[in-house]
Design an enzyme around this catalytic site. Sequence first.
Site, mmCIF file in Angstrom:
data_model
loop_
_atom_site.group_PDB
_atom_site.id
_atom_site.type_symbol
_atom_site.label_atom_id
_atom_site.label_comp_id
_atom_site.label_asym_id
_atom_site.label_seq_id
_atom_site.Cartn_x
_atom_site.Cartn_y
_atom_site.Cartn_z
ATOM 1 N N LYS A 33 -38.146 60.373 29.440
ATOM 2 C CA LYS A 33 -38.927 60.324 28.510
ATOM 3 C C LYS A 33 -39.582 59.054 28.376
ATOM 4 O O LYS A 33 -41.095 59.027 27.742
ATOM 5 C CB LYS A 33 -37.445 59.484 26.765
ATOM 6 N N SER A 34 -39.554 58.255 28.748
ATOM 7 C CA SER A 34 -40.194 57.099 29.437
ATOM 8 C C SER A 34 -42.148 57.907 30.179
ATOM 9 O O SER A 34 -43.028 57.355 29.589
ATOM 10 C CB SER A 34 -39.937 56.081 30.579
ATOM 11 N N ARG A 38 -45.886 58.346 28.675
ATOM 12 C CA ARG A 38 -46.998 57.814 29.519
ATOM 13 C C ARG A 38 -47.618 58.892 29.714
ATOM 14 O O ARG A 38 -48.904 58.830 30.156
ATOM 15 C CB ARG A 38 -46.189 57.413 30.346
ATOM 16 N N ARG A 134 -37.511 47.378 13.649
ATOM 17 C CA ARG A 134 -37.301 46.087 15.553
ATOM 18 C C ARG A 134 -38.706 46.323 15.828
ATOM 19 O O ARG A 134 -39.289 45.574 15.022
ATOM 20 C CB ARG A 134 -37.429 47.657 16.314
ATOM 21 N N SER A 179 -39.716 42.787 29.672
ATOM 22 C CA SER A 179 -39.676 44.410 28.607
ATOM 23 C C SER A 179 -41.127 45.380 29.327
ATOM 24 O O SER A 179 -41.935 44.723 29.538
ATOM 25 C CB SER A 179 -39.914 44.173 27.362
ATOM 26 N N GLN A 181 -42.009 48.200 27.886
ATOM 27 C CA GLN A 181 -42.980 48.173 26.895
ATOM 28 C C GLN A 181 -44.041 47.430 26.735
ATOM 29 O O GLN A 181 -45.586 47.375 26.865
ATOM 30 C CB GLN A 181 -42.035 48.601 25.908
ATOM 31 N N ASP A 330 -30.788 50.841 29.194
ATOM 32 C CA ASP A 330 -30.194 51.437 28.005
ATOM 33 C C ASP A 330 -29.033 52.583 28.562
ATOM 34 O O ASP A 330 -28.412 53.251 28.043
ATOM 35 C CB ASP A 330 -31.703 53.043 28.177
ATOM 36 N N LYS A 357 -31.933 47.509 19.520
ATOM 37 C CA LYS A 357 -32.479 48.801 20.835
ATOM 38 C C LYS A 357 -32.495 49.335 19.661
ATOM 39 O O LYS A 357 -32.857 48.887 18.077
ATOM 40 C CB LYS A 357 -31.625 49.342 21.468
HETATM 41 C C1 S3P Z 1 -39.164 51.812 28.177
HETATM 42 C C2 S3P Z 1 -38.748 50.614 28.830
HETATM 43 C C3 S3P Z 1 -37.174 49.536 27.121
HETATM 44 C C4 S3P Z 1 -36.508 50.782 27.731
HETATM 45 C C5 S3P Z 1 -36.932 51.734 26.702
HETATM 46 C C6 S3P Z 1 -38.025 52.860 27.424
HETATM 47 C C7 S3P Z 1 -40.467 52.165 28.114
HETATM 48 O O1 S3P Z 1 -37.178 48.791 26.485
HETATM 49 O O2 S3P Z 1 -34.997 50.724 26.752
HETATM 50 O O3 S3P Z 1 -36.018 53.129 26.233
HETATM 51 O O4 S3P Z 1 -40.228 53.278 28.376
HETATM 52 O O5 S3P Z 1 -40.996 51.506 28.505
HETATM 53 P P1 S3P Z 1 -37.732 47.038 27.065
HETATM 54 O O6 S3P Z 1 -38.952 47.466 27.146
HETATM 55 O O7 S3P Z 1 -37.769 46.820 25.514
HETATM 56 O O8 S3P Z 1 -36.945 46.500 27.841
#
Ligand code: S3P
Length: 457
Positions: A33-34, A38, A134, A179, A181, A330, A357
Amino acid sequence: MTGVIDNIDDNDLIFIASPGGSLCGEVRVPGDKSISHRAIMLGALAEGETVIDGFLDGEDALATLNAFRAMGVRIDGPEQGRVVVHGVGMQGLKPPQAPLDLGNAGTAMRLMAGLMAAQPFAVTLTGDQSLSRRPMNRVVAPLRAMGANIDTAPGGRPPLVIHGGARLRGIDYSLPVASAQVQSCLLLAGLFAEGETITTALGVVRDHTSRMLRGFGYPVSVSGDYNTTVAVKGRGKLTATHIIVPGDVSSAAFFMVAASIAPGSEIRLNHVGMNPTRCGVVEILKMMGADITVENEALAGGEPVADLVVRSARLKGITIPLRLVPVAIDEFPVLFVAAACAEGQTVLTGASELRVKESDRIQAMADGLQALGVAAQPLADGMIVNGSGREGAPVFAGAQINSHGDHRIAMAFAVAALRARDEIHILDCANVATSFPDFVGLASRAGMRIVVEGKCK
Ligand code: S3P
């Protein structure tokens, strides 16, 4: 557990997971997914055609794909995992006609906040009920320090109203939370900023953004203890590339735990992403005594991948090392299920991020585990789980569990049924489609016993 489902919303999707079963065969979990998020973002801003193979055809990644379509980017697919993004270049996005609805996807909202802050036009980013709760100040505050003009709802919640036309300046920023993100958001804003944007995380966080930027020919400098400082200089360009998305280790984790706790299991998980900033779950399970063999290690499009063979094992409780918390963040919902089946106590601390989350995952898991008869004690920043240690025997009672619309809570409790005495009914499961659209199909073919009731979204 018949007759326990009452007061259910018509739109709900319920998993009815029957007790027992073992896992066998081969599984290829959906794309990461990540990385899928991107790949769309960088592909859209690149010059040329980016081909993405193994794209996650799930609601979260599709929300990102649709957002870029709404900004004038031609995107073909997904068709059998392939997406072709016709990049418009760094200055080529067009104003969308309406707010961009990112559904359940926190990654989409936080990363896109960085990109949108640098555009000459205004954009509003919205999401579903869960995303609307969130925290966004973690990205909004440093973006404002870079010169962005952003309004939020009270408490720093979505929607984010991003006023266009800001001239961003690079900053040197130490992230208050570990994080990816936040780090990625600032790096993406940094692509458009004057000067250098330097981000330092408090621990190791997933590094897909810097790997992928390099894959698109954009220079990134990585330094600091454990490579936690990442910097980019603004105003460069991205060149289209071919991305191969590995299987999502976070989705594979459900099968790792399932095969570990279900007696008589042996399963092969093919082409799983093994990026060291992601696969803390493998290390934690091995510390607990899991039987996991890593085979066919390779690099696919700049990301490490491997096949994992997982066999049932006798697990023991452990204290989870703090360094592994951000690299397994996660996976804790399903790791708590493993802990309940282990002998002795498992202690997790340093994971307060779990509370913000898709749901409050500490509370949701503690409530569910307690309903199943497990001695689980929630902590402000983690959990203590007292494992049953009953090798192969049922550990969980039957019960009705609320997943709170959180995909990973729903799948974790479906895995628990492998060691339950009675059916587990899991409510509010529609969001499993955000990260793992065919979870029930794949899990059933591998040997789990799950049926779905109710209407799909
Ligand atoms: C993610 C970073 C993580 C993760 C999320 C996806 C990402 O979150 O928990 O499911 O794709 O960069 P955080 O950046 O809040 O730790």
